[in-house]
Write an enzyme that holds these catalytic residues in place. Structure first.
Site, PDB file in Angstrom:
ATOM      1  N   ARG A   1       0.842  -1.115  -0.096  1.00  0.00           N
ATOM      2  CA  ARG A   1      -0.359   0.167  -0.087  1.00  0.00           C
ATOM      3  C   ARG A   1       1.182   1.311   0.364  1.00  0.00           C
ATOM      4  O   ARG A   1       0.680   2.399  -0.546  1.00  0.00           O
ATOM      5  CB  ARG A   1      -0.752   0.359   0.847  1.00  0.00           C
ATOM      6  CG  ARG A   1      -0.249   0.116   2.754  1.00  0.00           C
ATOM      7  CD  ARG A   1      -1.481  -0.465   3.639  1.00  0.00           C
ATOM      8  NE  ARG A   1      -1.076  -0.080   5.480  1.00  0.00           N
ATOM      9  CZ  ARG A   1      -1.834  -0.456   5.946  1.00  0.00           C
ATOM     10  NH1 ARG A   1      -2.846  -1.310   6.023  1.00  0.00           N
ATOM     11  NH2 ARG A   1      -1.303  -0.198   7.244  1.00  0.00           N
TER      12      ARG A   1
ATOM     13  N   GLU B   1     -19.925   1.629  -2.299  1.00  0.00           N
ATOM     14  CA  GLU B   1     -18.864   1.162  -3.633  1.00  0.00           C
ATOM     15  C   GLU B   1     -19.715   1.007  -4.739  1.00  0.00           C
ATOM     16  O   GLU B   1     -19.090   1.043  -5.631  1.00  0.00           O
ATOM     17  CB  GLU B   1     -18.301  -0.445  -2.999  1.00  0.00           C
ATOM     18  CG  GLU B   1     -17.865  -0.739  -1.848  1.00  0.00           C
ATOM     19  CD  GLU B   1     -18.520  -0.553  -0.043  1.00  0.00           C
ATOM     20  OE1 GLU B   1     -19.690  -0.794  -0.289  1.00  0.00           O
ATOM     21  OE2 GLU B   1     -18.372  -0.689   0.758  1.00  0.00           O
TER      22      GLU B   1
END
Lengths: 320, 285
Positions: free
Chosen positions: A16, A64
């Site tokens: 990440r 989402e």
């Protein structure tokens, strides 16, 4: 284009971190780069990006489906969106939005689905995508990529800025085993031949690449020559490479952190039977749900290990 | 370009759109008549006065965008686009024909002038939000228009988009909700009651106006007020009749997608031709 590291160890950089650093450098030179997240900025490692580019960092909340549509709409007016959520919520939960608003509408959307398979660890079965690639693979023209380590992730994320279409990037968030030297460049749609061999080919992806390399060493100790391929693009599948491996080694083992139904094993098998049929054994999730545990526990629980690959290799060689 | 029709001209334009939409349906003998008829006045206002577009350059980047989220209204939009010269009127014969460019539901890759692919209900609002946000990021003063169906608002994604638009203060998004009170299986009050639509959007932080969706003057005033307010996304609730202006569809229960006979559509065309003449002859006010 790529170079292997001399030894394979946990990469010091988290996946990440590599994602965020790459996005920061992309955004610095391209005003159209935008990042979307569904209340998981802390998880995706994108805090620095959200601080540096508050206008181009779009918080979508826990919604989402809307996020994917917003990403599609942004691309409608020339933006280059990267939308992140955990794998299950970035794939199966938003399947129709990816299908219609992004893919069928021929828009330009990159989706980052994090915590593939057993790397979801403590989040357990609800958050453990063994099916994300399979669910999305039946969407025409979509590209499915599982970057192996931070070096590849950075390169892929950078390349995607200049490409057009719908891309799903299956991203581990934390430490992965470093495979590639800094500065390596990867060709989307082409598998990487990591180690040559003549008796069997191990075609692996994601966290299973390091296991495949380990398995090849173990097999070598027993006099078996195993070839290793990092098949980081699942769609489009590198059919030519699969055919060549089938031809030259006569047997294939696939290794994936995903359900073998609809997964890498299935995709390789399709490529194989359409070209050079060869026996295949599949290491991966055997049509099971996820569960909670450490990643190490789960790797053992689901047989995602070098030892399982070795066993599969011996078995498939016998089937030649 | 930006057309600047006056009220009377807009009423004429609406009848022209209705007439051409009916002629388009006449080619197929079936179609989504109800939901096409109910948004015709809105389309007349958008394309006759409010929207910036260029039929010769449908992808002009400074245009306003229109997302027809209730994608089954496609035939009415196609007729409008044909009247404006986005493509020849003869192309309307392609409605629902294999290999043609006019599917039942809007498709941005098939039809010149269609800005977004829609039809899987609930998804258009998200794309409209993205387009509105993207334009704001670029400092553009153009608007994004969105047409939602009331039945469509059953979809949870509509309300995800409604939250998003309010959170991001998308005042350059102007949404029309076609509150025609009917959905495929019947009246919305019997299926999933959506009649207090305005309250719902207001509760989500939107600037809400309610108008007679067949009154051109009211729609124009509402768009003017929407453009004047800052800080909130706009919802203009259109109180409409599903099938409005098409005698065999209006007031009928099952008018979402219907089959009709040539004599029925010919009579509807004849009536609309009369309505068009009356609109032309009416005093200019």
């Amino acid at each position: 284009m790529f170079k292997l590291l001399k030894t394979f160890q946990k990469s010091p950089k988290l996946m990440r971190e590599a994602y965020c650093d790459t996005m920061l450098s992309l955004a610095a030179s391209n005003k159209n780069i935008v990042a979307l997240d569904a209340d998981l900025v802390s998880s995706s490692g994108m805090k620095k990006f959200f601080e540096a580019y508050p206008d181009r960092a779009i918080q979508c909340g826990i919604a989402e489906a809307n996020m994917i549509g917003v990403a599609a709409g942004l691309s409608l007016v020339g933006k280059i969106p990267y939308a992140h959520s955990f794998g299950p919520f970035a794939s199966r939960r938003v399947c129709d939005q990816i299908f219609i608003s992004a893919a069928y509408a021929k828009l330009n959307v990159r989706i980052i689905g994090s915590d593939p398979g057993v790397t979801a660890a403590y989040n357990g079965g609800t958050h453990m995508p063994f099916e994300d690639m399979g669910v999305l693979r039946s969407i025409p023209e979509i590209t499915l990529i599982e970057p192996t380590d931070p070096v590849m992730l950075s390169d892929i994320v950078r390349q995607l800025a200049d490409l057009y279409g719908v891309y799903y990037v299956r991203m581990a968030r934390k430490n992965t085993i470093g495979i590639y030297e800094e500065g390596s460049i990867f060709e989307i749609g082409k598998g990487n031949l990591l180690r040559n061999g003549t008796d069997v080919t191990i075609i692996a992806s994601g966290i299973m690449v390091a296991e495949a390399l380990k398995a090849a060493e173990m097999l070598a100790d027993e006099g078996v020559s195993a070839r290793v391929v990092d098949m980081f693009t699942w769609k489009p599948m590198d059919i030519e490479l699969v055919a060549r491996c089938a031809e030259e080694t006569g047997a294939i083992v696939t290794a994936e952190n995903h359900n073998i139904f609809g997964g890498l094993g299935a995709a390789v098998a399709e490529a194989c039977v359409k070209t050079v049929p060869a026996p295949i054994e599949m290491v991966g999730i055997k049509d099971q749900f996820g569960q909670v545990g450490t990643e190490d526990y789960l790797r053992k629980a689901y047989n995602l290990t070098a030892a399982a690959i070795v066993d599969a290799a011996k078995k498939v060689i016998e089937r030649k | 370009m930006n057309r600047t029709l006056k009220l009377k001209e807009l009423r004429v334009f609406a009848e022209e759109i209705r007439l051409l939409t009916l002629k388009e349906f006449a080619y197929t003998g079936f179609g989504h008549v109800g939901g096409a008829m109910s948004i015709i006045e809105t389309l007349a206002v958008l394309y006759g006065k409010e929207m910036r577009f260029d039929p010769n350059n449908p992808d002009w980047e400074d245009r306003d965008h229109l997302v027809v989220s209730k994608g089954h209204s496609g035939p009415a939009v196609y007729a409008t686009l044909a009247l404006l010269g986005f493509f020849p009127e003869s192309m309307l014969r392609e409605l629902n024909q294999g290999g043609g460019n006019l599917p039942s539901h809007c498709d941005r890759n098939k039809t010149p002038g269609i800005d977004m692919t829609t039809g899987s209900l609930g998804q258009g609002i998200s794309a409209a939000c993205g387009a509105a946000l993207g334009k704001r990021l670029d400092g553009k003063d153009s608007y994004t228009y969105l047409i939602l169906g009331d039945g469509e608002c059953n979809e949870g994604q509509v309300w995800e988009g409604a939250m998003f638009a309010a959170q991001h203060k998308l005042d350059n998004l102007i949404t029309f909700v076609d509150l025609n009170g009917q959905q495929l299986d019947g009246f919305t009050e019997d299926i999933m009651d959506m009649r207090n639509m305005g309250e719902r959007f207001a509760a989500f932080g939107w600037f809400v106006q309610e108008v007679n969706g067949h009154d051109i003057g009211e729609i124009v005033s509402a768009v003017t007020a929407a453009k004047a307010q800052k800080g909130k996304p706009n919802a203009i609730i259109l109180h409409t009749k599903k099938g409005n202006g098409c005698y065999f569809a209006e007031g009928i229960k099952d008018n979402h997608h219907m089959n009709f006979k040539p004599e029925q559509i010919n009579e509807a065309i004849r009536q609309t031709e009369a309505a068009l003449e009356a609109a032309k002859a009416a005093p200019a006010k």
